[in-house]
Design a protein around this motif. Sequence first.
Motif, PDB file in Angstrom:
ATOM      1  N   GLU A 147      41.630  14.522-105.228  1.00 56.05           N
ATOM      2  CA  GLU A 147      40.460  13.597-105.143  1.00 56.05           C
ATOM      3  C   GLU A 147      38.933  13.625-105.470  1.00 56.05           C
ATOM      4  OE1 GLU A 147      40.613  13.617-100.881  1.00 56.05           O
ATOM      5  OE2 GLU A 147      41.087  11.539-100.620  1.00 56.05           O
ATOM      6  N   PHE A 181      41.577   9.655 -93.323  1.00 56.43           N
ATOM      7  CA  PHE A 181      41.469  10.798 -93.253  1.00 56.43           C
ATOM      8  C   PHE A 181      40.663  10.907 -92.039  1.00 56.43           C
ATOM      9  CE2 PHE A 181      39.564  15.217 -92.500  1.00 56.43           C
ATOM     10  CZ  PHE A 181      40.606  16.121 -92.167  1.00 56.43           C
ATOM     11  N   GLU A 192      37.264   8.737 -92.778  1.00 56.44           N
ATOM     12  CA  GLU A 192      37.294   7.894 -94.160  1.00 56.44           C
ATOM     13  C   GLU A 192      37.030   6.311 -94.494  1.00 56.44           C
ATOM     14  OE1 GLU A 192      40.231   9.368 -96.269  1.00 56.44           O
ATOM     15  OE2 GLU A 192      39.318   8.987 -98.235  1.00 56.44           O
ATOM     16  N   ALA A 229      41.309  16.625-101.127  1.00 53.19           N
ATOM     17  CA  ALA A 229      39.947  17.477-101.027  1.00 53.19           C
ATOM     18  C   ALA A 229      39.832  18.078 -99.925  1.00 53.19           C
ATOM     19  CB  ALA A 229      38.299  16.410-101.523  1.00 53.19           C
TER      20      ALA A 229
HETATM   21  O1  LIG Z   1      44.030  16.329 -93.434  1.00 50.73           O
HETATM   22  C1  LIG Z   1      43.560  16.701 -93.790  1.00 50.73           C
HETATM   23  O2  LIG Z   1      43.348  18.003 -93.465  1.00 50.73           O
HETATM   24  C2  LIG Z   1      42.773  17.028 -94.495  1.00 50.73           C
HETATM   25  C3  LIG Z   1      42.155  15.556 -95.502  1.00 50.73           C
HETATM   26  C4  LIG Z   1      41.548  15.729 -95.911  1.00 50.73           C
HETATM   27  O3  LIG Z   1      40.416  15.498 -96.589  1.00 50.73           O
HETATM   28  C5  LIG Z   1      41.077  13.405 -96.763  1.00 50.73           C
HETATM   29  O4  LIG Z   1      42.429  12.976 -96.535  1.00 50.73           O
HETATM   30  O5  LIG Z   1      40.148  13.767 -97.631  1.00 50.73           O
END
Ligand SMILES: O=C(O)CCC(=O)C(=O)O
Length: 286
Positions: free
Chosen positions: A41, A121, A132, A187
């Motif tokens: 990612e 996220f 995010e 990530a």
């Molecule tokens: O679900 C998680 O614990 C991390 C997800 C994440 O880091 C992301 O989607 O960028």
Amino acid sequence: MLNVAVVQLHPLENKAANIDRAEGFIRVAAAAGARLVALPEYFSCYGRAVSPVSVAAVYGEAAETIPGPTTERLQALAHELGIHIHGGSFFERRGDALYNTNVIVDPAGDVLGVYRKIHLFEARAPELTYREESAVTPGTEIVFTDLEVDGRSTTVGQTICYDIRFPELYRVLVAEYGSEILFVPAAFPRETGRDHWELLLRARAVENQAFVVAPAQWGEQADGSWLHGRSMIVDPWGTVMATVPDGEGVAIASLDLDRLATYRQNYPNLQNRQPDVYSSSSKEVV
Ligand SMILES: O=C(O)CCC(=O)C(=O)O
């Protein structure tokens, strides 16, 4: 047998340098026999790799259209090496919006699938805060892609990172669209990754009887946070076939898609689902 590679990267501030290292690892994987190479990612630019003050500006600057320089570079590379490349994800600009987007490129250099991350996220914990959606718009389409590799066709499902926590998406990709391989470029932060990353990947593989290919970002970021890494390829039985230890690197596994078909026949879990019952509105209250 389909030889698949996952590339693990340590994201740095410099976008061009990230892409150069990704290319270097793609070449290493192809030279080792991989026919499909998958990147993590945000492989070209990862937000927390840059100083927090400039994150928003960096996201915007890093964003590209499709086609754009990054997809064109992947297209040229796939064509030159005669392989498929799964382009992890990167910031995509569409109009005024930014998306977390990945593509698959085939050996002819054509872009086959464009997936925009659906679940963005969010963490509101004392030890981890992340939203995010403050920078990125969620995608609204499930994307699966038919690939022709070494004379065999297969269907792959595209997902990204936090999506792994939403089993509904994977069920649709497999039960409705026939995916045999599920991509999860990620990530994951260390805080959640150390206990959940492998567990979630193996669970999605077992419950959907599918291969899971999960390349990840690793390492310390400019803001002091750590990315979990542990890129891996998991088989439909839930066994980890290959993984990358701490640091950058590549792991390769041979996926036996014919055996997958036999396995799904021998253990017809997917056929034994009862969707009518799950969606039924009649409930017996005891
Ligand atoms: O679900 C998680 O614990 C991390 C997800 C994440 O880091 C992301 O989607 O960028």
